[in-house]
Design a protein around this motif. Structure first.
Motif, PDB file in Angstrom:
ATOM      1  N   LYS A 119       0.832  -1.199   0.000  1.00  0.00           N
ATOM      2  CA  LYS A 119       0.000   0.000   0.000  1.00  0.00           C
ATOM      3  C   LYS A 119       0.870   1.254   0.000  1.00  0.00           C
ATOM      4  CE  LYS A 119      -3.820  -2.220   2.502  1.00  0.00           C
ATOM      5  NZ  LYS A 119      -4.652  -2.215   3.743  1.00  0.00           N
ATOM      6  N   ASP A 120       1.989   1.191   0.731  1.00  0.00           N
ATOM      7  CA  ASP A 120       2.857   2.367   0.838  1.00  0.00           C
ATOM      8  C   ASP A 120       3.569   2.690  -0.475  1.00  0.00           C
ATOM      9  OD1 ASP A 120       2.148   2.774   3.443  1.00  0.00           O
ATOM     10  OD2 ASP A 120       3.924   1.819   4.307  1.00  0.00           O
ATOM     11  N   VAL A 121       4.011   1.643  -1.204  1.00  0.00           N
ATOM     12  CA  VAL A 121       4.749   1.915  -2.448  1.00  0.00           C
ATOM     13  C   VAL A 121       3.827   2.467  -3.531  1.00  0.00           C
ATOM     14  CG1 VAL A 121       6.515   0.185  -1.975  1.00  0.00           C
ATOM     15  CG2 VAL A 121       4.502  -0.445  -3.324  1.00  0.00           C
ATOM     16  N   LEU A 122       2.521   2.346  -3.329  1.00  0.00           N
ATOM     17  CA  LEU A 122       1.563   2.931  -4.262  1.00  0.00           C
ATOM     18  C   LEU A 122       1.020   4.256  -3.733  1.00  0.00           C
ATOM     19  CD1 LEU A 122      -0.427  -0.269  -5.284  1.00  0.00           C
ATOM     20  CD2 LEU A 122       1.268   0.951  -6.641  1.00  0.00           C
ATOM     21  N   GLY A 123       1.596   4.720  -2.633  1.00  0.00           N
ATOM     22  CA  GLY A 123       1.172   5.965  -2.020  1.00  0.00           C
ATOM     23  C   GLY A 123       1.969   7.157  -2.502  1.00  0.00           C
ATOM     24  N   PRO A 124       1.807   8.284  -1.816  1.00  0.00           N
ATOM     25  CA  PRO A 124       2.436   9.531  -2.277  1.00  0.00           C
ATOM     26  C   PRO A 124       3.937   9.634  -2.032  1.00  0.00           C
ATOM     27  CG  PRO A 124       1.209   9.899  -0.251  1.00  0.00           C
ATOM     28  CD  PRO A 124       0.906   8.504  -0.674  1.00  0.00           C
ATOM     29  N   ASN A 125       4.457   8.965  -0.992  1.00  0.00           N
ATOM     30  CA  ASN A 125       5.889   9.086  -0.674  1.00  0.00           C
ATOM     31  C   ASN A 125       6.541   7.713  -0.504  1.00  0.00           C
ATOM     32  OD1 ASN A 125       5.979  12.062  -0.403  1.00  0.00           O
ATOM     33  ND2 ASN A 125       4.617  11.664   1.343  1.00  0.00           N
ATOM     34  N   PRO A 126       6.513   6.892  -1.541  1.00  0.00           N
ATOM     35  CA  PRO A 126       7.013   5.520  -1.392  1.00  0.00           C
ATOM     36  C   PRO A 126       8.515   5.425  -1.142  1.00  0.00           C
ATOM     37  CG  PRO A 126       6.584   6.004  -3.694  1.00  0.00           C
ATOM     38  CD  PRO A 126       6.038   7.160  -2.913  1.00  0.00           C
ATOM     39  N   LEU A 127       9.303   6.271  -1.810  1.00  0.00           N
ATOM     40  CA  LEU A 127      10.755   6.187  -1.671  1.00  0.00           C
ATOM     41  C   LEU A 127      11.187   6.502  -0.245  1.00  0.00           C
ATOM     42  CD1 LEU A 127      13.474   5.705  -2.974  1.00  0.00           C
ATOM     43  CD2 LEU A 127      13.521   8.112  -3.669  1.00  0.00           C
ATOM     44  N   VAL A 128      10.561   7.507   0.355  1.00  0.00           N
ATOM     45  CA  VAL A 128      10.916   7.901   1.728  1.00  0.00           C
ATOM     46  C   VAL A 128      10.655   6.751   2.692  1.00  0.00           C
ATOM     47  CG1 VAL A 128      10.350   9.462   3.624  1.00  0.00           C
ATOM     48  CG2 VAL A 128      10.476  10.343   1.295  1.00  0.00           C
ATOM     49  N   LEU A 129       9.524   6.082   2.522  1.00  0.00           N
ATOM     50  CA  LEU A 129       9.145   4.994   3.418  1.00  0.00           C
ATOM     51  C   LEU A 129      10.069   3.788   3.253  1.00  0.00           C
ATOM     52  CD1 LEU A 129       5.289   5.283   2.928  1.00  0.00           C
ATOM     53  CD2 LEU A 129       6.561   5.904   4.975  1.00  0.00           C
ATOM     54  N   VAL A 130      10.411   3.467   2.011  1.00  0.00           N
ATOM     55  CA  VAL A 130      11.285   2.329   1.758  1.00  0.00           C
ATOM     56  C   VAL A 130      12.693   2.606   2.286  1.00  0.00           C
ATOM     57  CG1 VAL A 130      12.427   0.969  -0.047  1.00  0.00           C
ATOM     58  CG2 VAL A 130       9.978   1.449  -0.211  1.00  0.00           C
ATOM     59  N   GLU A 131      13.187   3.805   2.085  1.00  0.00           N
ATOM     60  CA  GLU A 131      14.516   4.152   2.581  1.00  0.00           C
ATOM     61  C   GLU A 131      14.566   4.098   4.103  1.00  0.00           C
ATOM     62  OE1 GLU A 131      15.347   7.928   0.826  1.00  0.00           O
ATOM     63  OE2 GLU A 131      16.297   7.044  -0.955  1.00  0.00           O
ATOM     64  N   ALA A 132      13.457   4.455   4.757  1.00  0.00           N
ATOM     65  CA  ALA A 132      13.390   4.367   6.217  1.00  0.00           C
ATOM     66  C   ALA A 132      13.487   2.904   6.668  1.00  0.00           C
ATOM     67  CB  ALA A 132      12.094   4.996   6.725  1.00  0.00           C
ATOM     68  N   LEU A 133      12.826   2.024   5.920  1.00  0.00           N
ATOM     69  CA  LEU A 133      12.903   0.595   6.227  1.00  0.00           C
ATOM     70  C   LEU A 133      14.329   0.077   6.059  1.00  0.00           C
ATOM     71  CD1 LEU A 133       9.795  -1.260   4.697  1.00  0.00           C
ATOM     72  CD2 LEU A 133      10.536  -1.233   7.076  1.00  0.00           C
ATOM     73  N   GLU A 134      14.973   0.474   4.973  1.00  0.00           N
ATOM     74  CA  GLU A 134      16.332   0.028   4.703  1.00  0.00           C
ATOM     75  C   GLU A 134      17.305   0.532   5.766  1.00  0.00           C
ATOM     76  OE1 GLU A 134      16.274  -0.410  -0.169  1.00  0.00           O
ATOM     77  OE2 GLU A 134      16.707   1.555   0.716  1.00  0.00           O
ATOM     78  N   LYS A 135      17.076   1.750   6.222  1.00  0.00           N
ATOM     79  CA  LYS A 135      17.923   2.310   7.277  1.00  0.00           C
ATOM     80  C   LYS A 135      17.766   1.517   8.568  1.00  0.00           C
ATOM     81  CE  LYS A 135      18.860   6.553   9.875  1.00  0.00           C
ATOM     82  NZ  LYS A 135      18.474   7.984  10.086  1.00  0.00           N
ATOM     83  N   LYS A 136      16.521   1.183   8.885  1.00  0.00           N
ATOM     84  CA  LYS A 136      16.252   0.396  10.091  1.00  0.00           C
ATOM     85  C   LYS A 136      16.907  -0.977   9.983  1.00  0.00           C
ATOM     86  CE  LYS A 136      14.199  -0.644  13.990  1.00  0.00           C
ATOM     87  NZ  LYS A 136      14.590  -0.021  15.256  1.00  0.00           N
ATOM     88  N   ALA A 137      16.843  -1.587   8.807  1.00  0.00           N
ATOM     89  CA  ALA A 137      17.437  -2.904   8.606  1.00  0.00           C
ATOM     90  C   ALA A 137      18.954  -2.853   8.794  1.00  0.00           C
ATOM     91  CB  ALA A 137      17.095  -3.434   7.213  1.00  0.00           C
ATOM     92  N   GLU A 138      19.579  -1.787   8.318  1.00  0.00           N
ATOM     93  CA  GLU A 138      21.026  -1.643   8.473  1.00  0.00           C
ATOM     94  C   GLU A 138      21.396  -1.498   9.943  1.00  0.00           C
ATOM     95  OE1 GLU A 138      23.655  -1.838   6.445  1.00  0.00           O
ATOM     96  OE2 GLU A 138      22.241  -2.568   4.937  1.00  0.00           O
ATOM     97  N   GLU A 139      20.575  -0.772  10.699  1.00  0.00           N
ATOM     98  CA  GLU A 139      20.834  -0.600  12.128  1.00  0.00           C
ATOM     99  C   GLU A 139      20.753  -1.931  12.862  1.00  0.00           C
ATOM    100  OE1 GLU A 139      17.959   2.236  13.385  1.00  0.00           O
ATOM    101  OE2 GLU A 139      18.976   3.957  12.464  1.00  0.00           O
ATOM    102  N   VAL A 140      19.760  -2.742  12.482  1.00  0.00           N
ATOM    103  CA  VAL A 140      19.601  -4.044  13.113  1.00  0.00           C
ATOM    104  C   VAL A 140      20.765  -4.964  12.773  1.00  0.00           C
ATOM    105  CG1 VAL A 140      18.185  -6.142  13.154  1.00  0.00           C
ATOM    106  CG2 VAL A 140      17.089  -3.910  13.253  1.00  0.00           C
ATOM    107  N   LYS A 141      21.241  -4.891  11.533  1.00  0.00           N
ATOM    108  CA  LYS A 141      22.388  -5.712  11.130  1.00  0.00           C
ATOM    109  C   LYS A 141      23.615  -5.373  11.971  1.00  0.00           C
ATOM    110  CE  LYS A 141      21.309  -6.674   6.264  1.00  0.00           C
ATOM    111  NZ  LYS A 141      21.736  -6.449   4.857  1.00  0.00           N
ATOM    112  N   LYS A 142      23.798  -4.091  12.248  1.00  0.00           N
ATOM    113  CA  LYS A 142      24.965  -3.665  13.020  1.00  0.00           C
ATOM    114  C   LYS A 142      24.844  -4.065  14.486  1.00  0.00           C
ATOM    115  CE  LYS A 142      26.024   0.312  10.061  1.00  0.00           C
ATOM    116  NZ  LYS A 142      26.114   1.793   9.992  1.00  0.00           N
ATOM    117  N   SER A 143      23.633  -3.938  15.036  1.00  0.00           N
ATOM    118  CA  SER A 143      23.441  -4.238  16.457  1.00  0.00           C
ATOM    119  C   SER A 143      23.268  -5.725  16.713  1.00  0.00           C
ATOM    120  CB  SER A 143      22.217  -3.487  16.998  1.00  0.00           C
ATOM    121  OG  SER A 143      21.033  -3.889  16.324  1.00  0.00           O
ATOM    122  N   GLY A 144      22.839  -6.461  15.682  1.00  0.00           N
ATOM    123  CA  GLY A 144      22.636  -7.891  15.832  1.00  0.00           C
ATOM    124  C   GLY A 144      21.272  -8.213  16.405  1.00  0.00           C
ATOM    125  N   VAL A 145      20.890  -9.476  16.294  1.00  0.00           N
ATOM    126  CA  VAL A 145      19.599  -9.951  16.797  1.00  0.00           C
ATOM    127  C   VAL A 145      19.834 -10.778  18.031  1.00  0.00           C
ATOM    128  CG1 VAL A 145      17.576 -11.362  16.314  1.00  0.00           C
ATOM    129  CG2 VAL A 145      18.569  -9.964  14.509  1.00  0.00           C
TER     130      VAL A 145
END
Length: 209
Positions: A119-145
């Motif tokens: 739904k978000d990628v078909l919305g008005p600001n898809p790139l911003v939302l996806v980049e936020a997800l990617e940033k969060k994923a990178e943070e998790v990779k660095k901190s570990g699970v």
């Protein structure tokens, strides 16, 4: 609709990020629950999800001025796959490929996130939302699970399920606040030996407790 031609690409990027944010899958890959090809299986899982959405997505017919197929924005309210279909697919793949029967509720959470991502990628600001997800994923990779396997093989994760519809942020769980499941027992007092008049130690019979 200028952003629509990139909807599938952005959905693919977001899907990869969401899978990186899934602690149970990360553990399955790191511990090689799927064998030495666990990492490749994760990539295959992502491509399967993306293909399912892409092949089922309704497209706007091409015209003389637009020769590139465009995802119909109306599918934002009616995604190609619903939460139950995605959850069934994830359950099957995790079971077949990683020999994991997850009962921690994370599969339903991931399925819900994928529908929301579409739904978000078909919305008005898809790139911003996806980049936020990617940033969060990178943070998790660095901190570990951080997670541990509890009784019944269920996963106890340090990162909570994602309930935020806007930024998919995880909530941290304070494990110090978790109830104590087993009360600690006081050490049994050591019984003093009984010695008779001749200096021999008497053997005492243990009573039933």
């Amino acid at each position: 609709m200028s952003q629509q031609p990139e909807a599938i690409i952005l959905f693919a990027r977001g899907t990869l990020a969401l899978l990186d944010l899934w602690p149970a899958l990360t553990i399955a890959v790191n511990e090689q629950w799927g064998g030495t090809e666990s990492s490749a299986k994760k990539t295959w899982l992502a491509s399967t999800l993306i293909d399912e959405f892409e092949t089922r997505a309704p497209l706007i017919p091409t015209t003389e001025t637009s020769t590139t197929p465009v995802v119909d924005p109306k599918s934002a309210s009616d995604p190609p796959l619903d939460i139950d279909e995605i959850a069934d697919l994830l359950h099957q793949i995790m079971s077949d490929e990683f020999d994991a029967n997850l009962e921690d509720g994370s599969i339903d959470a991931v399925a819900s996130d994928l529908v929301r991502l579409w739904k978000d990628v078909l919305g008005p600001n898809p790139l911003v939302l996806v980049e936020a997800l990617e940033k969060k994923a990178e943070e998790v990779k660095k901190s570990g699970v951080k997670a541990s396997v509890g009784q019944g093989g269920s996963l106890s994760e340090s990162e909570g399920e994602d309930d935020d519809d806007d930024d998919y942020e995880d909530e941290d769980v304070d494990m110090d606040q978790a109830p104590q499941l087993v009360e600690s027992q006081k050490p049994k007092e050591k019984e003093e030996p009984i010695v008779d008049d001749d200096g021999f130690t008497l053997v005492q019979k243990k009573g039933k407790r």
